[in-house]
Design an enzyme around this catalytic site. Structure first.
Site, short mmCIF file in Angstrom:
data_model
loop_
_atom_site.label_atom_id
_atom_site.label_comp_id
_atom_site.label_asym_id
_atom_site.label_seq_id
_atom_site.Cartn_x
_atom_site.Cartn_y
_atom_site.Cartn_z
N GLY A 11 0.54 28.22 0.50
CA GLY A 11 -0.63 27.99 0.96
C GLY A 11 -0.88 28.10 2.47
NE ARG A 72 0.04 29.29 -4.37
CZ ARG A 72 0.44 28.45 -3.63
NH1 ARG A 72 1.56 28.02 -3.17
NH2 ARG A 72 -0.52 27.47 -3.08
CG ASP A 103 8.93 22.21 -2.19
OD1 ASP A 103 10.07 21.42 -1.66
OD2 ASP A 103 8.76 22.54 -3.46
CB THR A 125 2.80 22.95 4.34
OG1 THR A 125 2.20 22.18 3.34
CG2 THR A 125 3.93 22.14 4.59
CG ASP A 127 0.65 19.90 1.64
OD1 ASP A 127 -0.71 19.67 1.59
OD2 ASP A 127 1.00 20.65 0.53
CG ASP A 129 4.93 18.61 1.37
OD1 ASP A 129 5.06 19.51 2.22
OD2 ASP A 129 4.80 18.94 0.16
NE ARG A 171 3.13 20.57 -2.71
CZ ARG A 171 4.23 21.00 -3.08
NH1 ARG A 171 4.27 21.56 -4.26
NH2 ARG A 171 5.31 20.62 -2.95
#
Length: 319
Positions: A11, A72, A103, A125, A127, A129, A171
């Site tokens: 992303g 992707r 990730d 990202t 996120d 994370d 996510r």
């Protein structure tokens, strides 16, 4: 090391372009040639690789998204796909690779590292994370986008005396929901890292109504459930009519904040320094405002940890 590559994968996030710019210019400053790999690991397998010059990354530091594009790639999850990627890198004489992403991107860099190819992961990202760094590139910009939306939604929630549910990305991490909820004064925040109690949520809403509060904002992280799903459950428990706003991909776009531009510049430059020193298989990050780096295999073995003290504080301040 005389020639390196750089790619963005997964992303997109605001600040990726600033990181690409830093990689290219730091490398050239050190006398290293840089090649851009377009369309992530998919482009790597297909050999979509071009040399980048100083001018190639001019006027991109302020742009969201990624000039290298992203995609992707299921094939790259296989050993065959990874070998194809390495063959393309060798074909172009690229000795090391900077991978900017989240990730999944890190897992690709880890696979290449395990096959003996030097990679450095740069956390990009929204996120937030990625283990081994307090902040990821794009998180601050996405956070400010969400807060801006919450502020606008609160205006109409106040005018119509309604409860609004705002679904945010992240996510399986609750960072974006937690930080946005705390900064935006949300009455309730649902995150994947903590079980929510519908009775407690209903009780808090009722207490607010009893003291004259006529509107509320509830933030739901997508890793918990969708905003519409939660709205249905809340109506079943309280018979309360709500309105749902799903912010979606708007959170990934926009010009990166100053904080994200600086973070991206520092991390991208540090990644080049590591490769120049012959230190591949690393993941860069920021901790206590200091640049750090970890073994990428060890970094991915760790879990991202949310600050639950902040979550506790959000509940205390939203009484």
């Amino acid at each position: 090391m005389k020639r390196i590559g750089v790619l963005t994968s997964g992303g997109d996030s605001p600040g990726m372009n600033a990181a690409v710019r830093a990689v290219v210019r730091q490398a050239i400053y050190q006398g290293i040639e840089v090649y851009g790999v377009y369309q992530g690991y998919n482009g790597l397998i297909n050999g979509n690789i071009k040399k980048l010059e100083l001018g190639s990354v001019g006027d991109i530091i302020h742009r969201g998204g990624t000039m290298l594009y992203t995609a992707r790639c299921e094939e790259f999850k296989t050993k065959e796909g990874q070998q194809k990627g390495i063959e393309q890198l060798k074909k172009h004489g690229i000795e090391g690779l900077v991978v900017i992403g989240g990730d999944g991107s890190y897992r690709g860099a880890k696979a290449l590292t395990e096959l003996g190819y030097p990679c450095v992961g740069v956390p990009g990202t929204i996120d937030n994370d990625i283990p081994g760094t307090e902040y990821t590139i794009g998180f601050d910009t996405a956070l400010n986008t969400v807060i801006d939306a919450i502020d606008k939604i609160r205006d109409t929630a106040t005018s119509h005396e309604r409860t609004f549910i705002v679904e945010v990305m992240g996510r399986n991490a609750g960072d974006l929901a937690l930080w946005a909820g705390l900064a935006g004064g949300a009455e309730t925040i649902l995150i994947p890292e903590d079980n929510h109690d519908m009775e407690d949520i209903a009780s808090r809403l009722k207490k607010g109504q009893e003291r004259g509060k006529k509107h509320s904002i509830i933030i739901v992280a997508e890793g918990v459930m969708s905003g519409n799903e939660f709205a249905a459950k809340l109506k079943e428990a309280t018979n309360l009519e709500t309105r749902v706003s799903v912010l979606g991909h708007i959170q990934r776009g926009g010009s990166p904040t100053a904080s994200d531009r600086v973070l991206a510049s520092r991390l991208g430059s540090h990644a080049v320094d590591l490769l120049a020193e012959g230190r591949g298989g690393r993941a860069v990050g920021i901790e206590k405002n200091q640049l750090v780096d970890y073994d990428i295999i060890e970094a991915l073995a760790k879990e991202h940890v949310l600050d639950l003290n902040m979550y506790k504080l959000s509940k205390e301040l939203s009484i």
